[in-house]
Scaffold this motif. Structure first.
Motif, PDB file in Angstrom:
ATOM      1  N   GLY A  64      -4.503  -2.075   5.507  1.00 22.40           N
ATOM      2  CA  GLY A  64      -5.047  -3.024   4.558  1.00 22.40           C
ATOM      3  C   GLY A  64      -4.560  -4.405   4.967  1.00 22.40           C
ATOM      4  N   PHE A  65      -5.358  -5.421   4.732  1.00 20.59           N
ATOM      5  CA  PHE A  65      -4.889  -6.767   5.069  1.00 20.59           C
ATOM      6  C   PHE A  65      -5.599  -7.802   4.208  1.00 20.59           C
ATOM      7  CE2 PHE A  65      -8.599  -6.305   7.808  1.00 20.59           C
ATOM      8  CZ  PHE A  65      -9.167  -7.575   7.875  1.00 20.59           C
ATOM      9  N   SER A  66      -4.936  -8.935   4.039  1.00 25.58           N
ATOM     10  CA  SER A  66      -5.555 -10.074   3.377  1.00 25.58           C
ATOM     11  C   SER A  66      -5.807 -11.154   4.415  1.00 25.58           C
ATOM     12  CB  SER A  66      -4.664 -10.618   2.250  1.00 25.58           C
ATOM     13  OG  SER A  66      -3.490 -11.217   2.780  1.00 25.58           O
ATOM     14  N   LEU A  67      -6.850 -11.937   4.178  1.00 27.56           N
ATOM     15  CA  LEU A  67      -7.219 -13.005   5.104  1.00 27.56           C
ATOM     16  C   LEU A  67      -7.491 -14.269   4.309  1.00 27.56           C
ATOM     17  CD1 LEU A  67      -7.893 -13.611   8.153  1.00 27.56           C
ATOM     18  CD2 LEU A  67     -10.289 -13.236   7.528  1.00 27.56           C
ATOM     19  N   MET A  93      10.177  -5.103   3.216  1.00 30.76           N
ATOM     20  CA  MET A  93      10.053  -3.725   2.748  1.00 30.76           C
ATOM     21  C   MET A  93       9.609  -3.664   1.289  1.00 30.76           C
ATOM     22  SD  MET A  93      12.776  -0.605   3.156  1.00 30.76           S
ATOM     23  CE  MET A  93      12.588  -0.661   4.923  1.00 30.76           C
ATOM     24  N   HIS A  94       8.750  -2.719   0.995  1.00 29.03           N
ATOM     25  CA  HIS A  94       8.200  -2.449  -0.332  1.00 29.03           C
ATOM     26  C   HIS A  94       7.183  -3.486  -0.783  1.00 29.03           C
ATOM     27  CE1 HIS A  94      11.058   0.752  -0.556  1.00 29.03           C
ATOM     28  NE2 HIS A  94      12.102  -0.059  -0.588  1.00 29.03           N
ATOM     29  N   GLY A  95       6.901  -4.498   0.030  1.00 21.77           N
ATOM     30  CA  GLY A  95       5.847  -5.432  -0.321  1.00 21.77           C
ATOM     31  C   GLY A  95       4.481  -4.760  -0.197  1.00 21.77           C
ATOM     32  N   ARG A  96       3.565  -5.141  -1.074  1.00 21.22           N
ATOM     33  CA  ARG A  96       2.227  -4.558  -1.062  1.00 21.22           C
ATOM     34  C   ARG A  96       1.199  -5.628  -1.391  1.00 21.22           C
ATOM     35  NH1 ARG A  96       1.583   0.723  -0.933  1.00 21.22           N
ATOM     36  NH2 ARG A  96      -0.472   0.513  -1.875  1.00 21.22           N
ATOM     37  N   LEU A  97      -0.023  -5.381  -0.976  1.00 16.33           N
ATOM     38  CA  LEU A  97      -1.128  -6.239  -1.364  1.00 16.33           C
ATOM     39  C   LEU A  97      -1.726  -5.808  -2.690  1.00 16.33           C
ATOM     40  CD1 LEU A  97      -2.896  -6.617   2.097  1.00 16.33           C
ATOM     41  CD2 LEU A  97      -1.420  -8.267   0.950  1.00 16.33           C
ATOM     42  N   ASP A  98      -1.302  -4.631  -3.180  1.00 15.69           N
ATOM     43  CA  ASP A  98      -1.777  -4.146  -4.468  1.00 15.69           C
ATOM     44  C   ASP A  98      -0.625  -3.404  -5.147  1.00 15.69           C
ATOM     45  OD1 ASP A  98      -1.526  -1.872  -2.964  1.00 15.69           O
ATOM     46  OD2 ASP A  98      -3.619  -1.263  -3.078  1.00 15.69           O
ATOM     47  N   GLY A  99      -0.781  -3.053  -6.408  1.00 16.93           N
ATOM     48  CA  GLY A  99       0.233  -2.272  -7.103  1.00 16.93           C
ATOM     49  C   GLY A  99       1.503  -3.057  -7.377  1.00 16.93           C
ATOM     50  N   ASP A 100       2.619  -2.345  -7.553  1.00 18.43           N
ATOM     51  CA  ASP A 100       3.902  -2.982  -7.825  1.00 18.43           C
ATOM     52  C   ASP A 100       4.364  -3.777  -6.601  1.00 18.43           C
ATOM     53  OD1 ASP A 100       3.885  -1.809 -10.280  1.00 18.43           O
ATOM     54  OD2 ASP A 100       5.115  -0.096  -9.686  1.00 18.43           O
ATOM     55  N   GLU A 106       4.350 -11.433  -6.942  1.00 16.59           N
ATOM     56  CA  GLU A 106       5.766 -11.135  -7.113  1.00 16.59           C
ATOM     57  C   GLU A 106       6.558 -11.478  -5.861  1.00 16.59           C
ATOM     58  OE1 GLU A 106       6.994 -10.226  -9.904  1.00 16.59           O
ATOM     59  OE2 GLU A 106       5.142  -9.838 -10.989  1.00 16.59           O
ATOM     60  N   SER A 107       6.315 -12.619  -5.273  1.00 12.80           N
ATOM     61  CA  SER A 107       6.996 -12.952  -4.030  1.00 12.80           C
ATOM     62  C   SER A 107       7.067 -14.457  -3.843  1.00 12.80           C
ATOM     63  CB  SER A 107       6.261 -12.320  -2.845  1.00 12.80           C
ATOM     64  OG  SER A 107       5.021 -12.978  -2.630  1.00 12.80           O
ATOM     65  N   ASP A 108       7.839 -14.875  -2.849  1.00 13.15           N
ATOM     66  CA  ASP A 108       7.898 -16.275  -2.427  1.00 13.15           C
ATOM     67  C   ASP A 108       7.187 -16.456  -1.095  1.00 13.15           C
ATOM     68  OD1 ASP A 108       9.426 -17.278  -4.588  1.00 13.15           O
ATOM     69  OD2 ASP A 108      11.256 -16.457  -3.710  1.00 13.15           O
TER      70      ASP A 108
END
Length: 324
Positions: A64-67, A93-100, A106-108
């Motif tokens: 999966g990827f974002s552009l 680690m544990h970063g996602r493009l969806d979900g928790d 939820e990031s910088d």
């Protein structure tokens, strides 16, 4: 009842559902491996996609990827000479493009900043196409997470060639489909993503124009082959960021790595060290290199400088010929 035609509440027969066959490749980012993206994000916006990598040793990886496209993408007047540069961001680690642990909220990270946050550096927003793949889950971990390029846990892990091949193919397809500047493909990553940035830069000499590891670590021994691959076959500008009080990814090994790189590299190697006073473990580093405005008292925000520096780096001469 058995034998009775199903009916709607009004007594009308239920319309017969029509089905049609659909191919998986029709829903991928690049249908049929064509050098075109299925649907472009709006200029100044992001969109998520799915990508199947090539088969390697009987296996393939799905990413999966974002552009993100800058506001001026599609304008001949605003297009840089040679095409837009590409920035590859690899998450922690544990970063996602969806979900928790959603990277968008939820990031910088650059992914969150590009949603229109006022703290987004102008060079990041206006000068780059930004690609952020999601690390595939490792089925053996049972926590929904994974380690970039590895199966297992660092020291007791094995390399996953299909993930490396998928990342390379995704980059190549993106550059070709969007007409980007092949000589200006920069990479940055945070924590686990910084480890992967170092590993990919070493495995693909001459591919990246610059590398910016944030809160990095490197747990594969020995270290000397990494240093040799980052310096001998290429001239790779690098800018490290690391907190002196980082308890998760200790400072001393990265300080030593930078010292060795500076002795052997023919390119510029920068190192920004700071004290993290805003988190419990000293590992909340992203806001220093990526943000344009401080988020905590006493915090530096070097996003304008970093992304301007990354945008200025370009492969040329022998550096460029190595990646062809």
């Amino acid at each position: 009842l058995l034998g009775k035609k199903p009916e709607l509440d009004g007594g009308e027969p239920v319309p017969k559902l029509e089905t049609r066959e659909a191919r998986r490749e029709d829903f991928m980012a690049f249908p049929g491996r064509a050098p075109r993206l299925r649907e472009l994000p709006p200029p100044g916006g992001q969109r998520c996609y799915t990508f199947d990598g090539p088969t390697v040793e009987g296996a393939y990886a799905t990413l999966g990827f974002s552009l993100y496209l800058p506001p001026g993408y599609g304008s001949a007047e605003q297009a840089p000479a040679g095409g837009w540069p590409l920035l590859l961001f690899l998450h922690s680690m544990h970063g996602r493009l969806d979900g928790d642990m959603n990277l968008f909220y939820e990031s910088d990270t650059p992914v969150r900043l590009l949603l229109g946050d006022p703290g987004c550096p102008r060079p990041l927003r206006e000068r780059f196409v930004v690609l952020c793949p999601q690390c595939p889950a490792d089925q053996d971990r049972h926590d929904g997470g994974g380690v970039w390029l590895r199966r297992g846990w660092y020291e007791v892990s094995t390399h996953v060639p299909e993930v490396e091949a998928a990342l390379r193919s995704l980059l190549d397809c993106t550059v070709e489909a969007l007409g980007l500047d092949r000589a200006r493909v920069a990479i940055t990553g945070s924590s686990m993503g910084a480890y992967a940035a170092l590993e990919l830069a070493a495995r693909w000499p001459g591919f990246f124009s610059a590398c910016a590891p944030v809160a990095a670590h490197y747990d594969l021994d020995p270290l000397e082959p990494l240093i040799e691959r980052l310096t001998q076959p290429q001239e790779l500008p690098m800018w490290f960021f690391h907190a002196r009080n980082d308890e998760m990814c200790p400072f001393a090994p990265m300080e030593a790595l930078v010292a060795q790189l500076r002795r052997q590299s023919r390119a510029e190697v920068r190192f920004t060290a700071f004290t993290d006073t805003w988190s419990n473990q000293g590992h909340c580093a992203d806001r220093v290199p990526y943000w344009a405005t401080p988020q905590s008292p006493g915090q530096s925000a070097l996003g304008e400088e970093l992304f301007s520096w990354l945008a200025e780096q370009k492969l040329s001469g022998d550096r460029y010929n190595m990646c062809l």
